[in-house]
Design a protein around this motif. Structure first.
Motif, PDB file in Angstrom:
ATOM      1  N   ALA A   1       0.809  -1.225   0.000  1.00  0.00           N
ATOM      2  CA  ALA A   1       0.000   0.000   0.000  1.00  0.00           C
ATOM      3  C   ALA A   1       0.845   1.279   0.000  1.00  0.00           C
ATOM      4  O   ALA A   1       0.307   2.382   0.089  1.00  0.00           O
ATOM      5  CB  ALA A   1      -0.944  -0.005   1.195  1.00  0.00           C
ATOM      6  N   GLY A   2       2.189   1.118  -0.133  1.00  0.00           N
ATOM      7  CA  GLY A   2       3.045   2.314  -0.171  1.00  0.00           C
ATOM      8  C   GLY A   2       3.548   2.624  -1.568  1.00  0.00           C
ATOM      9  O   GLY A   2       4.335   3.543  -1.750  1.00  0.00           O
ATOM     10  N   VAL A   3       3.072   1.854  -2.558  1.00  0.00           N
ATOM     11  CA  VAL A   3       3.661   1.996  -3.897  1.00  0.00           C
ATOM     12  C   VAL A   3       3.454   3.402  -4.483  1.00  0.00           C
ATOM     13  O   VAL A   3       4.360   3.958  -5.107  1.00  0.00           O
ATOM     14  CB  VAL A   3       3.162   0.883  -4.857  1.00  0.00           C
ATOM     15  CG1 VAL A   3       1.678   1.042  -5.172  1.00  0.00           C
ATOM     16  CG2 VAL A   3       3.973   0.854  -6.135  1.00  0.00           C
TER      17      VAL A   3
ATOM     18  N   ASP B   1      -4.012   0.763   5.264  1.00  0.00           N
ATOM     19  CA  ASP B   1      -3.047   1.593   5.994  1.00  0.00           C
ATOM     20  C   ASP B   1      -3.761   2.771   6.638  1.00  0.00           C
ATOM     21  O   ASP B   1      -3.496   3.937   6.320  1.00  0.00           O
ATOM     22  CB  ASP B   1      -1.975   2.082   4.989  1.00  0.00           C
ATOM     23  CG  ASP B   1      -0.867   2.861   5.680  1.00  0.00           C
ATOM     24  OD1 ASP B   1      -0.685   2.691   6.898  1.00  0.00           O
ATOM     25  OD2 ASP B   1      -0.191   3.647   4.989  1.00  0.00           O
ATOM     26  N   PRO B   2      -4.683   2.474   7.592  1.00  0.00           N
ATOM     27  CA  PRO B   2      -5.528   3.555   8.121  1.00  0.00           C
ATOM     28  C   PRO B   2      -4.723   4.669   8.791  1.00  0.00           C
ATOM     29  O   PRO B   2      -5.128   5.824   8.768  1.00  0.00           O
ATOM     30  CB  PRO B   2      -6.443   2.839   9.121  1.00  0.00           C
ATOM     31  CG  PRO B   2      -5.859   1.488   9.343  1.00  0.00           C
ATOM     32  CD  PRO B   2      -5.023   1.156   8.156  1.00  0.00           C
ATOM     33  N   GLU B   3      -3.571   4.326   9.370  1.00  0.00           N
ATOM     34  CA  GLU B   3      -2.798   5.348  10.085  1.00  0.00           C
ATOM     35  C   GLU B   3      -1.748   6.018   9.207  1.00  0.00           C
ATOM     36  O   GLU B   3      -0.914   6.779   9.692  1.00  0.00           O
ATOM     37  CB  GLU B   3      -2.127   4.730  11.327  1.00  0.00           C
ATOM     38  CG  GLU B   3      -3.112   4.176  12.365  1.00  0.00           C
ATOM     39  CD  GLU B   3      -4.197   5.183  12.738  1.00  0.00           C
ATOM     40  OE1 GLU B   3      -3.873   6.381  12.890  1.00  0.00           O
ATOM     41  OE2 GLU B   3      -5.376   4.778  12.832  1.00  0.00           O
ATOM     42  N   GLY B   4      -1.717   5.667   7.940  1.00  0.00           N
ATOM     43  CA  GLY B   4      -0.769   6.309   7.024  1.00  0.00           C
ATOM     44  C   GLY B   4       0.688   5.933   7.301  1.00  0.00           C
ATOM     45  O   GLY B   4       1.596   6.730   7.043  1.00  0.00           O
ATOM     46  N   GLU B   5       0.911   4.715   7.832  1.00  0.00           N
ATOM     47  CA  GLU B   5       2.291   4.306   8.151  1.00  0.00           C
ATOM     48  C   GLU B   5       3.158   4.253   6.897  1.00  0.00           C
ATOM     49  O   GLU B   5       4.330   4.620   6.925  1.00  0.00           O
ATOM     50  CB  GLU B   5       2.308   2.922   8.842  1.00  0.00           C
ATOM     51  CG  GLU B   5       1.589   2.867  10.191  1.00  0.00           C
ATOM     52  CD  GLU B   5       2.203   3.817  11.211  1.00  0.00           C
ATOM     53  OE1 GLU B   5       3.391   4.156  11.078  1.00  0.00           O
ATOM     54  OE2 GLU B   5       1.455   4.252  12.127  1.00  0.00           O
ATOM     55  N   TRP B   6       2.586   3.777   5.797  1.00  0.00           N
ATOM     56  CA  TRP B   6       3.359   3.704   4.558  1.00  0.00           C
ATOM     57  C   TRP B   6       3.755   5.096   4.088  1.00  0.00           C
ATOM     58  O   TRP B   6       4.834   5.306   3.546  1.00  0.00           O
ATOM     59  CB  TRP B   6       2.564   3.002   3.456  1.00  0.00           C
ATOM     60  CG  TRP B   6       2.617   1.504   3.555  1.00  0.00           C
ATOM     61  CD1 TRP B   6       1.616   0.679   3.960  1.00  0.00           C
ATOM     62  CD2 TRP B   6       3.732   0.660   3.226  1.00  0.00           C
ATOM     63  NE1 TRP B   6       2.037  -0.632   3.915  1.00  0.00           N
ATOM     64  CE2 TRP B   6       3.328  -0.672   3.460  1.00  0.00           C
ATOM     65  CE3 TRP B   6       5.028   0.899   2.767  1.00  0.00           C
ATOM     66  CZ2 TRP B   6       4.169  -1.759   3.241  1.00  0.00           C
ATOM     67  CZ3 TRP B   6       5.869  -0.179   2.541  1.00  0.00           C
ATOM     68  CH2 TRP B   6       5.437  -1.497   2.790  1.00  0.00           C
TER      69      TRP B   6
ATOM     70  N   GLN C   1      -5.758  14.532   3.476  1.00  0.00           N
ATOM     71  CA  GLN C   1      -5.257  15.830   3.948  1.00  0.00           C
ATOM     72  C   GLN C   1      -4.378  15.630   5.175  1.00  0.00           C
ATOM     73  O   GLN C   1      -3.272  16.162   5.274  1.00  0.00           O
ATOM     74  CB  GLN C   1      -6.432  16.739   4.348  1.00  0.00           C
ATOM     75  CG  GLN C   1      -7.150  17.378   3.176  1.00  0.00           C
ATOM     76  CD  GLN C   1      -8.423  18.088   3.614  1.00  0.00           C
ATOM     77  OE1 GLN C   1      -9.042  17.722   4.629  1.00  0.00           O
ATOM     78  NE2 GLN C   1      -8.839  19.084   2.848  1.00  0.00           N
ATOM     79  N   LYS C   2      -4.873  14.807   6.095  1.00  0.00           N
ATOM     80  CA  LYS C   2      -4.170  14.596   7.363  1.00  0.00           C
ATOM     81  C   LYS C   2      -2.808  13.936   7.134  1.00  0.00           C
ATOM     82  O   LYS C   2      -1.804  14.356   7.687  1.00  0.00           O
ATOM     83  CB  LYS C   2      -5.049  13.717   8.260  1.00  0.00           C
ATOM     84  CG  LYS C   2      -4.395  13.347   9.565  1.00  0.00           C
ATOM     85  CD  LYS C   2      -5.366  12.617  10.477  1.00  0.00           C
ATOM     86  CE  LYS C   2      -4.589  11.957  11.608  1.00  0.00           C
ATOM     87  NZ  LYS C   2      -5.330  10.899  12.241  1.00  0.00           N
ATOM     88  N   HIS C   3      -2.787  12.898   6.294  1.00  0.00           N
ATOM     89  CA  HIS C   3      -1.548  12.124   6.186  1.00  0.00           C
ATOM     90  C   HIS C   3      -0.578  12.660   5.147  1.00  0.00           C
ATOM     91  O   HIS C   3       0.623  12.419   5.248  1.00  0.00           O
ATOM     92  CB  HIS C   3      -1.870  10.652   5.925  1.00  0.00           C
ATOM     93  CG  HIS C   3      -2.569  10.019   7.088  1.00  0.00           C
ATOM     94  ND1 HIS C   3      -1.910   9.736   8.264  1.00  0.00           N
ATOM     95  CD2 HIS C   3      -3.856   9.656   7.282  1.00  0.00           C
ATOM     96  CE1 HIS C   3      -2.768   9.222   9.130  1.00  0.00           C
ATOM     97  NE2 HIS C   3      -3.959   9.162   8.559  1.00  0.00           N
ATOM     98  N   LEU C   4      -1.079  13.366   4.153  1.00  0.00           N
ATOM     99  CA  LEU C   4      -0.162  13.877   3.123  1.00  0.00           C
ATOM    100  C   LEU C   4       0.240  15.325   3.387  1.00  0.00           C
ATOM    101  O   LEU C   4       1.297  15.771   2.940  1.00  0.00           O
ATOM    102  CB  LEU C   4      -0.801  13.776   1.734  1.00  0.00           C
ATOM    103  CG  LEU C   4      -0.956  12.348   1.208  1.00  0.00           C
ATOM    104  CD1 LEU C   4      -1.853  12.338  -0.028  1.00  0.00           C
ATOM    105  CD2 LEU C   4       0.391  11.725   0.872  1.00  0.00           C
TER     106      LEU C   4
END
Ligand code: COA
Ligand code: AMP
Length: 632
Positions: free
Chosen positions: A315-317, A344-349, A377-380
């Motif tokens: 999910a980090g590709v 990846d709900p917490e945006g770890e990737w 918005q939150k993770h990026l």
């Protein structure tokens, strides 16, 4: 100038606005004016200019001294390949391919179907056609042979350019047998086929008809760009309508160039030398406008991505590619973000990669739900821009124009109309509705440059589908509203088109396939809400009298039938048998009411319903499939 001034400048003098925008394009002969009114609601742009799309997308950047910059970056996590092509290399490859096509008789105006996966050669094929003034029609790889055959018969190509295979995770898509099957089914036969052999599957060539991509270029003279009239078709792109016969959207050359160049800078804030990535497929309009033509016309770097947001390999590709290629603006469909978020709900990737070049994330293709926007918005930590458009328009009708001014984001709205689009909300009688009132979304004619000129070989259908309901307007087929600040809200379709994983599909086309099953007397397909894909098709079958085979078996057969006839992309997996379908007294199936029941929304009993008791049966059938919860 801010958005209001730019939009105002267009409103006060559209002709001057578009003539100014046209200066950013290289013309063999500049147009004398922008708009050509052909009467009866038909318009063309820059018709008397002479211009070549490939020159503007490739050669002019080499001429300008930027030949050593990367034009196309291929990223294929499925084959573990990363490879770049400079503008100079692209020019040589496209000129050679165009030369080989010309040597086989392809000329200005000839149609060429392109059936290829996400490899750079797909873009090269499109550009080679454009170089010659040939009209390409790209067919998405997820369609079945029958859909390809329908397109072959409609646009009667002189040649088909195809790859030997496509690659889906864990599965090779055998393009060549699909191609052979389609040509066999079609009434029209192409003169020849060019096959790009991939090492994952080498296809057997049909002697006398097929030539190999590399072999047929041997020793040919590279072709120069052929200037064409501004209104000459650049491509035909088929899209779903209400029936099984797709609509061939015709994009003319000059308007396309001018509009895409304008949009790259003003909407996406991308200029020559910048890096842009749209994670879609060349088979869709996003692939045409923003994988191939838009970024290249602007002289930017584009990415051809063969993979999925998840599972290729993780999910980090997306974030890896954005980091490695220092992407400035990224464009994807909300469904892709929902798929990533689920894993990846917490945006770890996201945290593992350095994304400091990323300035904005653009979403389109379906409604962007506020939760997905907030997550991104939150993770990026960059603006997340929803924008609204259609295959027909080719570029954004409404957007937040990042290259002009970042307007305040209103969740659930793709923001405001772009110059060229006078968007109105109308009632059934064509009267304009006040702010915050739901109605049909229509655009006052003329549509701006870059939008469809007509439907291929079907001007009457074009007028009937888009221009008749509201005289003087283009009917978008979407329903929604405008708030007092002019922000648009796109709520649903007004026709039988559904949107599955950002892919536009026709329930009517699926119904035609279901009805062809020998045991099916009557059927209906609706789009039900789906947490990942936005919508999923769901079929109701009424069986012919005397059929008493197990219902499961019949449902499985119809699922297979849709996959075989339309393709895996239809994602038709849900089906149930009912005794009767709810109808009005005049016999119209009440699909909208069925959708409301399926989605657990409250609904009004339609006054015209023939027999209200049927709705209880529908509800029971839907509950058995896990739908039709109580209205929340
Ligand atoms: N060639 C052949 N088959 C294809 C295909 C292609 N180019 N694209 C999709 N398919 C197949 C898939 O393999 C799948 O087959 P299956 O039923 O055997 O699993 C089927 O079509 C449905 O595909 P899809 O709806 O895309 O679902 P998925 O489960 O493969 O992936 C997502 C789900 C959300 C990850 C995926 O839909 C996605 O990335 N969506 C983004 C869509 C997008 O970018 N749209 C562009 C519009 S702007
Ligand atoms: P397509 O022609 O495949 O691009 O699909 C166009 C349709 O997708 C539109 O008519 C809308 O119904 C839907 N759509 C596209 N973008 C958006 C958006 N940003 N918000 C809501 N719906 C959208």
């Amino acid at each position: 100038m801010g958005y209001k001034e730019v939009y105002g400048a267009w409103q006060s003098d559209p002709e001057a606005f578009w003539m100014k925008a046209a200066e950013a394009i290289d013309w063999a002969k500049p147009p004398s004016k922008a708009l050509f009114d052909k009467g009866d609601g038909m318009f063309e742009w820059f018709s008397d200019g002479m211009v070549n799309t490939c020159w503007n997308a490739v050669d002019r950047h080499v001429e300008a001294g930027r030949g050593d910059e990367i034009a196309i970056m291929h990223e294929s996590p499925i084959t573990h390949a990363t490879k770049g092509f400079t503008y100079r290399e692209l020019q040589a490859r496209v000129a050679s391919l165009a030369g080989a096509l010309r040597a086989r008789g392809i000329e200005k105006g000839d149609r060429v179907i392109i059936y290829m996966p996400m490899v750079p050669e797909a873009l090269e094929a499109m550009l080679a056609c454009a170089r010659l003034g040939a009209v390409h029609s790209v067919v998405f790889g997820g369609f079945a042979a029958n859909e390809l055959a329908v397109r072959i018969d409609d646009c009667t190509p002189k040649a088909i350019i195809a790859a030997s295979c496509g690659l889906e995770p864990g599965r090779v898509v055998h393009y060549k047998p699909l191609l052979d099957g389609a040509i066999e089914q079609a009434r029209h036969k192409p003169d020849f086929c060019v096959i790009f052999q991939r090492e994952q599957e080498v296809a057997k060539l049909v002697e006398g008809r097929d030539v190999s991509w590399h072999g047929f270029q041997y020793g040919v003279e590279p072709a120069d760009c052929v200037p064409v009239e501004g209104n000459h078709p650049c491509y035909i792109l088929y899209t779903s309508g209400t029936t099984g016969q797709p609509k061939g959207v015709v994009r003319s050359t000059a308007g396309h160039l001018v509009a895409l160049q304008w949009s790259m800078k003003n909407i996406y804030n991308i200029e020559a030398g910048d890096r842009f990535w749209a994670a879609s497929d060349v088979g869709w309009v996003v692939g045409h406008s923003y994988i191939c033509y838009g970024p290249l016309i602007a002289g930017a770097q584009t990415v051809v991505f063969e993979g999925k947001p998840i599972g290729t390999p993780h999910a980090g590709v997306f974030w890896r590619i954005i980091q490695n290629h220092r992407i400035k603006s990224f464009f994807t469909a909300p469904t892709a973000l929902r798929a990533i978020r689920r894993e990846d709900p917490e945006g770890e990737w996201i945290k593992r990669y350095k994304l400091h070049d990323l300035q904005a994330l653009f979403l389109a293709g379906e409604r962007a739900d506020p939760d997905t926007i907030k997550w991104a918005q939150k993770h990026l930590g960059v603006p997340v821009i929803d924008h609204w458009w259609q295959t027909e328009t080719g570029w954004g009708i409404a957007a937040n124009p990042m290259g002009i001014e970042e307007l305040p984001v209103k969740l659930g709205s793709p923001s405001v109309p772009m110059p060229g689009y006078d968007v109105r909300i109308l009632d059934e009688g064509g009267h304009e509705l006040p702010p915050d009132t739901l109605g049909a979304i229509a655009i006052k004619l003329p549509l701006p440059p870059g939008t469809l000129q007509t439907l291929w070989n079907a001007e009457a259908r074009y007028k009937k589908s888009y221009l008749t309901q509201f005289p003087g307007y283009y009917e978008t087929g979407d329903a929604g509203m405008k708030d007092k600040d002019g922000y648009l809200y796109i709520m649903s379709r007004t026709d039988d088109v559904i949107n599955v994983a950002g892919h536009r599909l026709s329930t009517g086309a699926m119904e035609e396939v279901l009805a062809s099953h020998p045991d099916v007397a009557e059927c209906a397909v609706i789009g039900v809400a789906d947490a990942l894909k936005g919508q999923m098709p769901l079929g109701f079958l009424c069986l012919s009298s005397g059929v008493n085979r197990p219902h499961d078996e019949i449902c499985k057969e119809t699922v297979k039938l849709v996959r075989d006839k339309i393709g895996p992309v239809a994602a038709f997996k849900l089906c149930t048998v009912v005794d009767r379908l709810p109808k009005t007294r005049s016999g119209k199936i009440l699909r909208a009411t069925m959708v409301k029941i399926a989605d657990g929304e409250s609904y009004k009993m339609p006054a015209t319903i023939d027999d209200p008791a049927i709705l209880d049966e529908i509800k029971r059938a839907l509950r058995a499939l896990g739908y039709a919860g109580e209205p929340g």
